[in-house]
Write a protein that holds these residues in place. Sequence first.
Motif, PDB file in Angstrom:
ATOM      1  N   GLU A  54      -2.068   4.036  -6.498  1.00 27.56           N
ATOM      2  CA  GLU A  54      -1.020   2.862  -6.411  1.00 27.56           C
ATOM      3  C   GLU A  54      -1.097   1.972  -7.623  1.00 27.56           C
ATOM      4  O   GLU A  54      -0.197   1.502  -8.043  1.00 27.56           O
ATOM      5  CB  GLU A  54      -1.117   2.433  -4.888  1.00 27.56           C
ATOM      6  CG  GLU A  54      -0.153   1.241  -4.727  1.00 27.56           C
ATOM      7  CD  GLU A  54       1.261   1.878  -4.538  1.00 27.56           C
ATOM      8  OE1 GLU A  54       1.475   3.018  -4.402  1.00 27.56           O
ATOM      9  OE2 GLU A  54       2.264   1.026  -4.261  1.00 27.56           O
ATOM     10  N   ALA A  75      -5.218   4.659  -2.793  1.00 23.82           N
ATOM     11  CA  ALA A  75      -5.097   3.275  -3.145  1.00 23.82           C
ATOM     12  C   ALA A  75      -5.201   3.083  -4.730  1.00 23.82           C
ATOM     13  O   ALA A  75      -4.489   2.112  -5.184  1.00 23.82           O
ATOM     14  CB  ALA A  75      -6.311   2.647  -2.437  1.00 23.82           C
ATOM     15  N   SER A  96      -7.624  -1.352   1.741  1.00 25.69           N
ATOM     16  CA  SER A  96      -8.077  -0.093   1.662  1.00 25.69           C
ATOM     17  C   SER A  96      -9.462   0.246   2.412  1.00 25.69           C
ATOM     18  O   SER A  96     -10.168  -0.835   2.800  1.00 25.69           O
ATOM     19  CB  SER A  96      -8.364   0.447   0.330  1.00 25.69           C
ATOM     20  OG  SER A  96      -8.813   1.778   0.319  1.00 25.69           O
ATOM     21  N   LYS A 148      -1.985  -4.258   6.180  1.00 30.66           N
ATOM     22  CA  LYS A 148      -1.206  -5.154   5.488  1.00 30.66           C
ATOM     23  C   LYS A 148      -0.878  -6.324   6.252  1.00 30.66           C
ATOM     24  O   LYS A 148      -0.859  -7.387   5.936  1.00 30.66           O
ATOM     25  CB  LYS A 148       0.162  -4.356   4.869  1.00 30.66           C
ATOM     26  CG  LYS A 148      -0.246  -3.481   3.663  1.00 30.66           C
ATOM     27  CD  LYS A 148       1.219  -2.847   3.190  1.00 30.66           C
ATOM     28  CE  LYS A 148       1.641  -1.954   4.074  1.00 30.66           C
ATOM     29  NZ  LYS A 148       0.948  -0.897   4.780  1.00 30.66           N
ATOM     30  N   ASP A 167      -9.013   7.229   1.616  1.00 33.07           N
ATOM     31  CA  ASP A 167      -8.053   6.212   1.507  1.00 33.07           C
ATOM     32  C   ASP A 167      -8.477   5.547  -0.080  1.00 33.07           C
ATOM     33  O   ASP A 167      -7.279   4.905  -0.437  1.00 33.07           O
ATOM     34  CB  ASP A 167      -8.924   5.109   2.437  1.00 33.07           C
ATOM     35  CG  ASP A 167      -8.443   5.374   3.775  1.00 33.07           C
ATOM     36  OD1 ASP A 167      -7.724   6.234   3.991  1.00 33.07           O
ATOM     37  OD2 ASP A 167      -9.391   4.858   4.675  1.00 33.07           O
ATOM     38  N   SER A 211       0.865  -1.315  -0.009  1.00 32.72           N
ATOM     39  CA  SER A 211       0.038  -0.017  -0.076  1.00 32.72           C
ATOM     40  C   SER A 211       0.964   1.322  -0.229  1.00 32.72           C
ATOM     41  O   SER A 211       2.117   1.145   0.558  1.00 32.72           O
ATOM     42  CB  SER A 211      -0.768   0.027   1.250  1.00 32.72           C
ATOM     43  OG  SER A 211       0.003   0.237   2.378  1.00 32.72           O
ATOM     44  N   GLN A 252      -3.744  -4.996  -1.927  1.00 29.27           N
ATOM     45  CA  GLN A 252      -3.858  -3.782  -1.137  1.00 29.27           C
ATOM     46  C   GLN A 252      -5.149  -3.558  -0.417  1.00 29.27           C
ATOM     47  O   GLN A 252      -6.145  -3.331  -0.962  1.00 29.27           O
ATOM     48  CB  GLN A 252      -3.725  -2.637  -2.193  1.00 29.27           C
ATOM     49  CG  GLN A 252      -3.554  -1.318  -1.733  1.00 29.27           C
ATOM     50  CD  GLN A 252      -3.326  -0.034  -2.475  1.00 29.27           C
ATOM     51  OE1 GLN A 252      -2.888   1.078  -2.127  1.00 29.27           O
ATOM     52  NE2 GLN A 252      -3.668  -0.246  -3.785  1.00 29.27           N
ATOM     53  N   ALA A 299       5.025   0.249   3.645  1.00 25.99           N
ATOM     54  CA  ALA A 299       4.187   1.355   3.124  1.00 25.99           C
ATOM     55  C   ALA A 299       4.992   2.395   2.330  1.00 25.99           C
ATOM     56  O   ALA A 299       6.152   2.792   2.641  1.00 25.99           O
ATOM     57  CB  ALA A 299       3.453   1.852   3.877  1.00 25.99           C
TER      58      ALA A 299
END
Length: 210
Positions: free
Chosen positions: A122, A119, A109, A16, A115, A9, A107, A89
Amino acid sequence: MTAIVAFVSQKGGVGKSTLARALAREAAVGGLRVKIADLDTQQGTSVDWHRLRLSQNIKPVISVEAFATAAQALEAIYGYDLLIIDGPARTSSATLEISRAADLIVQPSGASRDDLIPAVREFHALSKADISKERLAFALNRIGTRAEEAAARIYLQQAGYNVLDGSLCDRPAYRQAQNTGHSITETRYSGLNEKADMLIQSLIDRVTND
Ligand SMILES: Nc1ncnc2c1ncn2[C@@H]1O[C@H](COP(=O)(O)OP(=O)(O)OP(=O)(O)O)[C@@H](O)[C@H]1O
Ligand SMILES: [Mg+2]
């Protein structure tokens, strides 16, 4: 062949290490030889939890080891059915290296806009770097209501990504379980364990179906 699942993330604290430990526990109970590679060398959350778990004599014993890079972790997969990478992270180069090594990249979230936006950003960055979208999946964490879960799921799916079935609600009992060396599927509340297990099973299904 060792299956590799990575938790990554951009944001910190999304879950995680929580999901990595629960996946390890459930896979081990299911008879897989499993190892967690803790790539967050600064925090060492999974390594620390492992020590606590051993000291409390909690079964099954799960193998956890710290590594500085995904490449180092890959050298240590012999004899394991499943390698779970607990990623750090906010490190885009390490995240890309981890993602290249993994069969499935998860991932976690939360459901807020704050958030969801980073996310999705990414995963967009990973897909731009040629990580196929089939290997990427979101796991919804800290969900408050069904409506919130449904809206977040739709948002992530519309962004083009898979979302694992099930979700985790935000509960102190999940934190307490991990405080005592347990996983979120080993809390004192069967309803919470079942809910966590549903999410983990959908993850296991996705890995074993590939
Ligand atoms: N569903 C939940 N309910 C309650 N507490 C949770 C939940 N998910 C995670 N937590 C707690 O939130 C904190 C952060 O979770 P975790 O360590 O799994 O996140 P992380 O993504 O690994 O963080 P980092 O980026 O710092 O490595 C932990 O204290 C964990 O126990
Ligand atoms: Mg962590």
